[in-house]
Design a protein around this motif. Structure first.
Motif, mmCIF file in Angstrom:
data_model
loop_
_atom_site.group_PDB
_atom_site.id
_atom_site.type_symbol
_atom_site.label_atom_id
_atom_site.label_comp_id
_atom_site.label_asym_id
_atom_site.label_seq_id
_atom_site.Cartn_x
_atom_site.Cartn_y
_atom_site.Cartn_z
ATOM 1 N N SER A 178 0.657 -1.134 -0.024
ATOM 2 C CA SER A 178 -0.001 0.106 0.063
ATOM 3 C C SER A 178 0.722 1.221 -0.084
ATOM 4 N N THR A 179 0.202 2.338 -0.562
ATOM 5 C CA THR A 179 0.860 3.730 -0.335
ATOM 6 C C THR A 179 0.523 4.285 1.035
ATOM 7 N N THR A 180 -0.057 3.514 1.945
ATOM 8 C CA THR A 180 -0.458 4.249 3.247
ATOM 9 C C THR A 180 0.145 2.984 4.296
ATOM 10 N N TYR A 181 1.290 2.347 3.971
ATOM 11 C CA TYR A 181 1.784 1.479 4.850
ATOM 12 C C TYR A 181 1.879 1.923 6.215
ATOM 13 N N PRO A 186 4.527 2.002 -10.020
ATOM 14 C CA PRO A 186 3.492 3.200 -10.128
ATOM 15 C C PRO A 186 3.213 3.850 -8.727
ATOM 16 N N ARG A 187 3.583 3.150 -7.775
ATOM 17 C CA ARG A 187 3.273 3.597 -6.552
ATOM 18 C C ARG A 187 4.575 4.279 -5.877
ATOM 19 N N GLN A 194 4.485 6.336 -2.089
ATOM 20 C CA GLN A 194 5.213 5.404 -1.032
ATOM 21 C C GLN A 194 6.303 6.226 -0.479
ATOM 22 N N ILE A 195 7.131 6.882 -1.397
ATOM 23 C CA ILE A 195 8.106 7.862 -0.582
ATOM 24 C C ILE A 195 7.448 9.018 -0.005
ATOM 25 N N ALA A 196 6.607 9.818 -0.402
ATOM 26 C CA ALA A 196 5.914 10.825 0.113
ATOM 27 C C ALA A 196 5.260 10.304 1.575
#
Length: 277
Positions: free
Chosen positions: A13-16, A37-38, A42-44
């Motif tokens: 997820s992008t909100t791990y 693509p994430r 994911q970095i942000a």
């Protein structure tokens, strides 16, 4: 002390969850035709949680310079971010691994550059022991912070749980990790090689005790007891020679004779990773 972190790719997820973490490593690219693509989100997410962030590239056979350029273009790393080469493809020889890392270091002088690989690649496919600014070793069958290698390491990927790869970093604090990624001071604080003349029978020093503990930890325990372990004795000689033989075999050095005998040499001492006392 070690720090906790994770590594993620497009599968996560992008909100791990960032609870209890000090860093995150995010897959950016693969070869010259794939971008996670994430990655940006994911970095942000990691930056928003004040984590130290890293970007990694899964290397494929082909031009190393083209892949390094592709990685840097799409990672969009900032100064102080970590960059890592993910070396898992058996079609990529160790010489190409070295070339990629050197190209990346030249192109990104304000970033630490790491090598990620598993024990098989490190022990059986690598023949240079070159890992850029540090080794990120995957050994999920070992306890956190105790990978089954003798070379100095910076990160250890030790498990996969809940769909997430878990890592530790060999730093005393998050501040120390940030200082290192900023290239402010060298890492880590291990005892520098004191010179061959220093290793005399009967010498008493806390460094000797620390060496004793490391030799036991790497499976080269030829001591009869731990009494007076801060004094150099016959157990240290036998244990260190066992360590030199082990290092010689695992790193394909081809040493013979006196090269495997006491006293210690700088290469094996540095690889033993004796903590600064």
């Amino acid at each position: 002390m070690t720090l906790n972190g994770i590594d993620v790719s497009s599968y996560q997820s992008t909100t791990y969850s960032t609870a209890g973490l000090s860093f995150v490593m995010v897959k950016a690219t693969e070869g010259t035709s794939y971008v996670n693509p994430r990655h940006a989100d994911q970095i942000a997410h990691g930056r928003a949680a004040s984590l130290v962030v890293g970007h990694y590239h899964f290397v494929r056979p082909g031009s190393m310079s083209a892949q390094a350029s592709y990685f840097l273009q799409h990672a969009a790393a900032k100064a102080g971010d970590i960059l890592a080469l993910d070396w898992e493809d058996t079609g990529v020889p160790g010489t190409d691994k070295d070339t990629f890392i050197k190209d990346l270091q030249a192109a990104a002088p304000h970033n630490r550059v790491l090598l990620y690989c598993n024990r098989d690649f490190w022990l059986n496919r690598d023949h240079s022991s070159f890992a850029g600014d540090g080794l990120w070793i995957a050994d999920p069958d070992a306890p956190a912070g105790r990978p089954r290698i003798q070379h100095a390491w910076v990160f250890h990927q030790y498990s996969e749980a809940g769909g997430i790869d878990h890592d530790v970093a060999d730093f005393a604090s998050k501040a120390a990790l940030q200082t290192w990624t900023a290239k402010g001071t060298p890492k880590p604080a291990y005892e520098p090689f004191p010179g061959t003349a220093w290793f005399t029978i009967g010498r008493r020093s806390p460094i000797v005790a620390a060496m004793h503990d490391r030799l036991v930890a790497v499976g080269c325990d030829h001591y009869q007891s731990s009494a007076n372990k801060d004094v150099i004795g016959s157990g240290d000689v036998a244990s260190y020679e066992a360590w030199q033989r082990k290092y010689n075999t695992e790193h394909h050095k081809g040493w013979t004779g006196d090269a495997l005998k006491w006293p210690p040499g700088k290469e094996t001492w540095d690889a033993l990773h004796v903590p600064n006392v």
